[in-house]
Scaffold this active site. Structure first.
Site, PDB file in Angstrom:
ATOM      1  CD  GLU A  44     -15.150 -39.753  71.111  1.00 26.03           C
ATOM      2  OE1 GLU A  44     -16.152 -40.069  71.782  1.00 26.03           O
ATOM      3  OE2 GLU A  44     -13.999 -39.683  71.588  1.00 26.03           O
TER       4      GLU A  44
ATOM      5  CD  GLU B 157     -16.822 -31.202  72.494  1.00 26.95           C
ATOM      6  OE1 GLU B 157     -17.689 -30.307  72.465  1.00 26.95           O
ATOM      7  OE2 GLU B 157     -17.083 -32.418  72.509  1.00 26.95           O
TER       8      GLU B 157
ATOM      9  CG  ASN C 262     -19.948 -27.805  61.975  1.00 25.30           C
ATOM     10  OD1 ASN C 262     -20.499 -28.613  62.708  1.00 25.30           O
ATOM     11  ND2 ASN C 262     -20.504 -27.352  60.857  1.00 25.30           N
TER      12      ASN C 262
ATOM     13  CG  ASP D 225     -27.753 -31.632  71.989  1.00 21.45           C
ATOM     14  OD1 ASP D 225     -28.913 -32.030  72.200  1.00 21.45           O
ATOM     15  OD2 ASP D 225     -27.350 -30.509  72.335  1.00 21.45           O
TER      16      ASP D 225
ATOM     17  CE  LYS E  15     -37.937 -26.881  73.604  1.00 25.51           C
ATOM     18  NZ  LYS E  15     -37.881 -25.398  73.677  1.00 25.51           N
TER      19      LYS E  15
ATOM     20  CG  ASP F 101     -28.835 -41.680  77.026  1.00 24.49           C
ATOM     21  OD1 ASP F 101     -29.027 -40.862  76.110  1.00 24.49           O
ATOM     22  OD2 ASP F 101     -28.544 -41.336  78.190  1.00 24.49           O
TER      23      ASP F 101
ATOM     24  CB  THR G 146     -18.569 -41.376  80.256  1.00 25.10           C
ATOM     25  OG1 THR G 146     -19.872 -41.453  79.660  1.00 25.10           O
ATOM     26  CG2 THR G 146     -17.504 -41.675  79.201  1.00 25.10           C
TER      27      THR G 146
ATOM     28  CD  GLU H  91     -22.483 -46.159  78.314  1.00 25.36           C
ATOM     29  OE1 GLU H  91     -22.930 -47.291  78.022  1.00 25.36           O
ATOM     30  OE2 GLU H  91     -21.349 -45.757  77.961  1.00 25.36           O
TER      31      GLU H  91
END
Length: 278
Positions: free
Chosen positions: A86, A111, A138, A160, A164, A196, A257, A260
């Protein structure tokens, strides 16, 4: 997409393919203070769950000479069960639930942020999981050194959105990462993605629907604008031409979660994608 954006994307893709250069990354390194509970969890559970991979002397990096192989999985997990990775686990809700639910699989949580790593360590330790490991690296750099066909699935849930326009190049789903994910997946393995944000959904389609070696196996028809918007301009998307795109039903293995739920409460559409390596 304009020529400046094309040049930026091409430069980023080249940098990811060549780990010796540090590419534009999809995160901003933050100074994180762990409260006492999380600090204690890190101290207690990191020796069992947190992987220390060669980083080539770079914070959150992965040494390009390192190879993440089946032999490494056997060494680090103690078994060579199918491996699910993940990318961006947040506080670990999904990967922990999956590791509990599927003891016949190994799981790797990637993460970069200290609180997210600590929460995942805490949850894993409380559940006494043996099939989960955590790496604070990373993600594109680790995928770049994966052995071919090593992974069963890759998950990227609610990355994320970098809303912009000038930051769209920072979005984690990029052609270079797609190529490395495809190489790392077994034939028939899948990359599951969820967002989303409608504009990010368009971005995923642009990258993945034409990505070599991937098949979009979704069956849900979704209407999306065919032009991008930036932060503060999302309302303009309704004025743009729309087209139909193929997406997936909600992945049953993803827990609901708080993140979400907030998106649903705000009236946003959840977009699920399943791309199979062929």
């Amino acid at each position: 997409m304009d020529s400046d954006s094309d040049a930026s994307t091409n430069a980023e893709s080249a940098a990811i393919r060549s780990p010796r250069r540090r590419a534009v990354v999809s995160f901003v390194r933050r100074s994180s203070h762990l409260d006492g509970r999380l600090a204690r969890a890190w101290e207690q559970y990191a020796p069992q769950y947190l992987l220390h991979l060669p980083n080539g002397g770079r914070d959150l990096g992965v040494d390009p000479a390192y190879r993440f192989t089946r032999a490494e999985v056997l060494r680090l997990w103690g078994s060579d069960r199918p491996l699910v990775v993940e990318i961006g686990t947040g506080q670990g809700e999904n990967v922990i639930a999956a590791a509990q639910r599927e003891p016949n699989r190994n799981f790797l949580a990637l993460e970069v942020y200290d609180p997210g790593v600590a929460h995942t360590l805490l949850r894993a330790g409380k559940e006494g999981l043996s099939n989960l490991r955590v790496a604070q690296v990373n993600a594109p750099e680790l995928l770049a050194v994966c052995e071919e066909g090593l992974l069963d699935e890759v998950w990227t849930f609610f990355p994320d959105p970098w809303p912009k326009m000038k930051h769209h190049k920072r979005r984690i789903v990029q052609p270079a990462l797609a190529a490395n994910v495809h190489r790392a997946l077994k034939t028939g393995g899948v990359w599951r993605i969820a967002t989303d944000i409608d504009d990010y959904a368009l971005h995923v389609h642009e990258v993945m629907d034409s990505a070599p070696g991937f098949e979009n196996v979704g069956s849900v028809e979704v209407s999306l604008p065919t032009r991008h918007v930036g932060k503060g301009d999302a309302d303009r998307a309704a004025e743009f031409p729309h087209a139909m795109f193929k997406e997936s039903e909600r992945f049953a293995g993803r827990v609901l979660t708080n993140f979400e739920k907030k998106g649903l409460d705000a009236g946003r559409t959840i977009h699920d994608f399943t791309y199979r390596a062929v």
